[in-house]
Design an enzyme around this catalytic site. Structure first.
Site, PDB file in Angstrom:
ATOM      1  N   ARG A  55       0.815  -1.206   0.000  1.00  0.00           N
ATOM      2  CA  ARG A  55       0.000   0.000   0.000  1.00  0.00           C
ATOM      3  C   ARG A  55       0.854   1.263   0.000  1.00  0.00           C
ATOM      4  NH1 ARG A  55      -4.058   0.082  -2.300  1.00  0.00           N
ATOM      5  NH2 ARG A  55      -3.020   1.797  -3.347  1.00  0.00           N
ATOM      6  N   LYS A  60       2.151  25.138  -3.934  1.00  0.00           N
ATOM      7  CA  LYS A  60       0.878  24.559  -3.492  1.00  0.00           C
ATOM      8  C   LYS A  60       1.021  23.033  -3.444  1.00  0.00           C
ATOM      9  CE  LYS A  60      -1.815  28.436  -5.242  1.00  0.00           C
ATOM     10  NZ  LYS A  60      -2.827  28.911  -6.219  1.00  0.00           N
ATOM     11  N   LYS A  77       3.973  40.015  -2.815  1.00  0.00           N
ATOM     12  CA  LYS A  77       2.573  39.883  -3.227  1.00  0.00           C
ATOM     13  C   LYS A  77       1.768  41.057  -2.668  1.00  0.00           C
ATOM     14  CE  LYS A  77       1.107  35.844  -4.046  1.00  0.00           C
ATOM     15  NZ  LYS A  77       0.628  34.428  -4.094  1.00  0.00           N
ATOM     16  N   GLU A 123       4.564  40.323  -7.764  1.00  0.00           N
ATOM     17  CA  GLU A 123       3.244  40.048  -8.320  1.00  0.00           C
ATOM     18  C   GLU A 123       2.547  41.359  -8.639  1.00  0.00           C
ATOM     19  OE1 GLU A 123       0.220  37.051  -6.593  1.00  0.00           O
ATOM     20  OE2 GLU A 123      -0.457  39.024  -5.892  1.00  0.00           O
ATOM     21  N   ASP A 183      -0.566  38.483 -12.495  1.00  0.00           N
ATOM     22  CA  ASP A 183      -1.579  37.696 -11.802  1.00  0.00           C
ATOM     23  C   ASP A 183      -2.982  37.934 -12.350  1.00  0.00           C
ATOM     24  OD1 ASP A 183      -2.413  35.911  -9.703  1.00  0.00           O
ATOM     25  OD2 ASP A 183      -3.196  37.655  -8.646  1.00  0.00           O
TER      26      ASP A 183
END
Length: 282
Positions: free
Chosen positions: A103, A138, A170, A198, A219
Site C-alpha cells: 500500500r 501549493k 505579493k 506580483e 496575476d
C-alpha cells in the site's frame, strides 16, 4: 530530464516514517495471521491507464526495507510516458513483506505519477509557444520535494522550492510596505538578489521594474492584458502568467509571449494514477 531525487531528500527517513504510520506498534496483523512465514510471492506493478511514471525508486525502497533480499526488475524509468497495461516493476520476495509494503509503495507511485501525468498534459498543451511551465508551492506539507520531482518528470520546471530561495512580493507585502516600489526597495536593501513581484495591473509594472524587480508575476490577467504587459516589459525581466490557468485556458495564455506559466493545480489537484500490483505465490 534528471530522473533522480535531490541528494538532500532522505529516502530512508521517508520510507521509515511512512511504514511506521501504517504499521503502528503491532504491525501487519492480517499478513502475519494469514500468510505463512516462508511464503514467497511474485508480483507485477502495472499501469491501468496511459500515464507518465514517477516514484519507482521509492516503491523499490519500501519493498527492500521490509525484504532486503527482494528481487526487483524495473521495466521502465521515471519520466516515461507509458500505455495502459504496461508493466512497471516485477518483484519476487517474502510474501508477508511484499504485502505489507504494497500500500505504501502504491500510494506513493500513484500520487507522483498522477502529478507527472497531469503535468505532461499541460506541457503538451503549450508545445510550440515558447512558454515554460512552472509548478508552485501549493504542495502537500512534507511532500514538496517529491511532488516537485514529479512535475519535473512530467516536463515542468520547478519554481521556488520554499520561502528561502527568492523574494515573492505579493499584494499583502505591497499593502503593508505602502507600495510596490517600497516593497522592492526593502527586499533589495536586505540583499536579496532574486525579487519576484506580483502585479495585477499594468500601472504597477514600471514602478516594480524601476525599483529593481528581477521577475514579474502577472496575476489573473486576461490574454489581451498579458500581451500588453509583455510588450511593456519588452524583455527586461522574465514574465510569468499565473491565476485561472487550466487546460482550456493555458494555450491562449502561453501564446501572449510570457516567459512562464505557473499552474498550482499540478500539485494541488492531480488525481492519482491508476496503477495496480498483483501477487501470485512463487
Amino acid at each position: 530530464m534528471n530522473a533522480t531525487l535531490p541528494d538532500s531528500f532522505d529516502i530512508g527517513a521517508f520510507v521509515a516514517a511512512t511504514l511506521a504510520e501504517d504499521l503502528g506498534t503491532i504491525g501487519d496483523i492480517t499478513s502475519a495471521a494469514v500468510i505463512p512465514a516462508d511464503a514467497r510471492f511474485t508480483g507485477v506493478m502495472d499501469s491501468r491507464d496511459p500515464i507518465v511514471v514517477a516514484g519507482l525508486a521509492l516503491a523499490e525502497a519500501f519493498f527492500r526495507t521490509l525484504d532486503p533480499d527482494v528481487r526487483i526488475e524495473r521495466l521502465v524509468q521515471d519520466g516515461y510516458l507509458v500505455a495502459a497495461d504496461t508493466d512497471l516493476l516485477r518483484l519476487e520476495g517474502a510474501g508477508r513483506a511484499l504485502l505489507t509494503a504494497e500500500r505504501s509503495a502504491l500510494n506513493t507511485v500513484q500520487h507522483l505519477s498522477g502529478i507527472a501525468t497531469m503535468t505532461r498534459r499541460y506541457v503538451d498543451a503549450i508545445a510550440g509557444t515558447g512558454a515554460i511551465l512552472l509548478d508552485t508551492r501549493k504542495t502537500i506539507p512534507g511532500l514538496r520535494v517529491l511532488e516537485k520531482y514529479a512535475t519535473r518528470m512530467g516536463g515542468a520546471q520547478n519554481h521556488r522550492m520554499g520561502l528561502w530561495d527568492a523574494a515573492m512580493i505579493k499584494d499583502n507585502h505591497v499593502a503593508v510596505a505602502g507600495g510596490v516600489s517600497e516593497a522592492v526597495r526593502r527586499a533589495k536593501a536586505a540583499g536579496i538578489a532574486h525579487i519576484i513581484v506580483e502585479v495585477d495591473r499594468i500601472d504597477q509594472i514600471e514602478p516594480a521594474l524601476a525599483a529593481g524587480a528581477t521577475h514579474l508575476l502577472l496575476d489573473n490577467m486576461p490574454p489581451a492584458t498579458l500581451r500588453s504587459a509583455v510588450a511593456l516589459v519588452a524583455g527586461r525581466v522574465p514574465t510569468e502568467a499565473s491565476g485561472g490557468v487550466n487546460l482550456e485556458t493555458i494555450r491562449a495564455i502561453a501564446e501572449t509571449g510570457v516567459t512562464y506559466v505557473s499552474v498550482g493545480r499540478l500539485t494541488q489537484s492531480a488525481p492519482a494514477a491508476d496503477i495496480g500490483l498483483d501477487f501470485t505465490t512463487a
